[in-house]
Design an enzyme around this catalytic site. Structure first.
Site, short mmCIF file in Angstrom:
data_model
loop_
_atom_site.label_atom_id
_atom_site.label_comp_id
_atom_site.label_asym_id
_atom_site.label_seq_id
_atom_site.Cartn_x
_atom_site.Cartn_y
_atom_site.Cartn_z
N SER A 155 -132.90 2.15 11.27
CA SER A 155 -134.00 1.13 10.91
C SER A 155 -135.22 0.94 12.27
O SER A 155 -134.96 1.47 13.31
CB SER A 155 -133.66 -0.22 10.67
OG SER A 155 -134.63 -1.23 10.75
N TYR A 205 -127.88 -7.11 13.62
CA TYR A 205 -128.48 -5.92 12.87
C TYR A 205 -129.16 -5.03 13.76
O TYR A 205 -128.84 -3.67 13.75
CB TYR A 205 -129.46 -6.63 11.88
CG TYR A 205 -130.06 -5.35 10.76
CD1 TYR A 205 -129.33 -4.93 9.64
CD2 TYR A 205 -131.29 -4.86 10.97
CE1 TYR A 205 -129.77 -3.98 8.70
CE2 TYR A 205 -131.81 -3.84 10.47
CZ TYR A 205 -131.00 -3.52 8.98
OH TYR A 205 -131.54 -2.36 8.26
#
Length: 266
Positions: free
Chosen positions: A140, A154
């Protein structure tokens, strides 16, 4: 000469970016093994793609202990050999760190760190033996930024994925194995519906959203070219070029304001 078909194994293939990887590799004539929790959706996708390539379905929940070992065991029992591995399974866990039960964090860490690293470790021998192995790790843009409030684990998990991708690339280039960390920004998919953050995400301007087909095309092109890092979309590449030169305190300030805007945690 060994003419055994070499498959692309795609985790988290039932929807979103994983599903798009399946469609793109099928269009390229690559046989597929699709895995995810939602078996019915996998079978529906497989039935559609079998008009182009052989497709196998193995339902698996990567949050369960031993899932990676069991998955590889099923592959080998079925005589399936993997040349392309797409580590895509993942999700977000919104909310403050202490507001979640540890059981939820433990499952998250198994999916986001433990399962895919074990799966890669178990499949590396055959990826190397193929002479042209490919690994795409779906990380990401968050891996390139400081951690955000409201998605506490995350960014660290995705940063781990990026750094391990770099190490794996260095270790396995000698055997023709290309490893790419895919670092997309906000991408249209079910991801934010599953995490319950769609309302917050809808506040973002349209230019920040990426088309999942574009993301997948850039990832496949990057891994074939041997590029270790790919950031889809020129706007995100430009943002990274600027942000990487900012002082840490400035970046943390930007993340603080951004977290309040799209991930309210109070």
């Amino acid at each position: 000469m060994d003419h055994t078909p070499r498959y692309a194994l795609i985790t988290g293939a039932s929807s979103g970016i994983g599903e798009r990887f399946a469609r793109h590799y099928a269009a390229l004539g690559v046989p597929l093994v699709l895995t995810a929790r939602r078996e019915q959706r996998l079978h529906a996708l497989a039935a559609e793609l079998r008009a182009r390539v052989p497709v196998q379905v193995i339902a698996a929940d990567m949050a369960e202990p031993g899932a990676a070992q069991a998955l590889v065991g099923q592959l080998h029992d079925a005589g399936l050999r993997v040349r392309i591995l797409v580590n895509n399974a993942g999700y977000g866990l919104p909310g403050r760190y202490r507001e979640r039960d540890w059981f939820e964090h433990a499952r998250f860490l198994r999916v986001m760190i433990e399962a895919w690293t074990e799966l890669t470790w178990r499949l590396l021998p055959e990826l190397r033996a193929s002479g042209a192995g490919r690994i795409i790790n779906v990380a990401s843009f968050a891996a390139l930024m400081p951690g955000a409030a409201g998605q506490t684990l995350y960014a660290p998990a995705k940063s781990f994925m990026l750094r391990l991708s770099e190490s794996l690339s260095l270790e396995n280039a000698d055997a023709g194995v290309n490893v790419t960390a895919l670092c997309p920004g906000f991408t249209w998919s079910e991801f934010h519906d599953v995490t319950g953050t769609r309302q917050q995400m809808d506040r973002l301007p349209a230019w920040m959203w990426l088309d999942p087909d574009q993301v997948v095309r850039e990832a496949i092109d990057a891994v074939e070219r041997g590029r270790v890092l790919v950031i889809p979309g020129w706007r995100y590449r430009l943002a990274y070029a600027v942000l990487r030169h900012l002082p840490d305190q400035v970046l943390l300030g930007l993340m603080r304001r951004g977290s309040r805007r799209i991930r309210p945690v109070d």
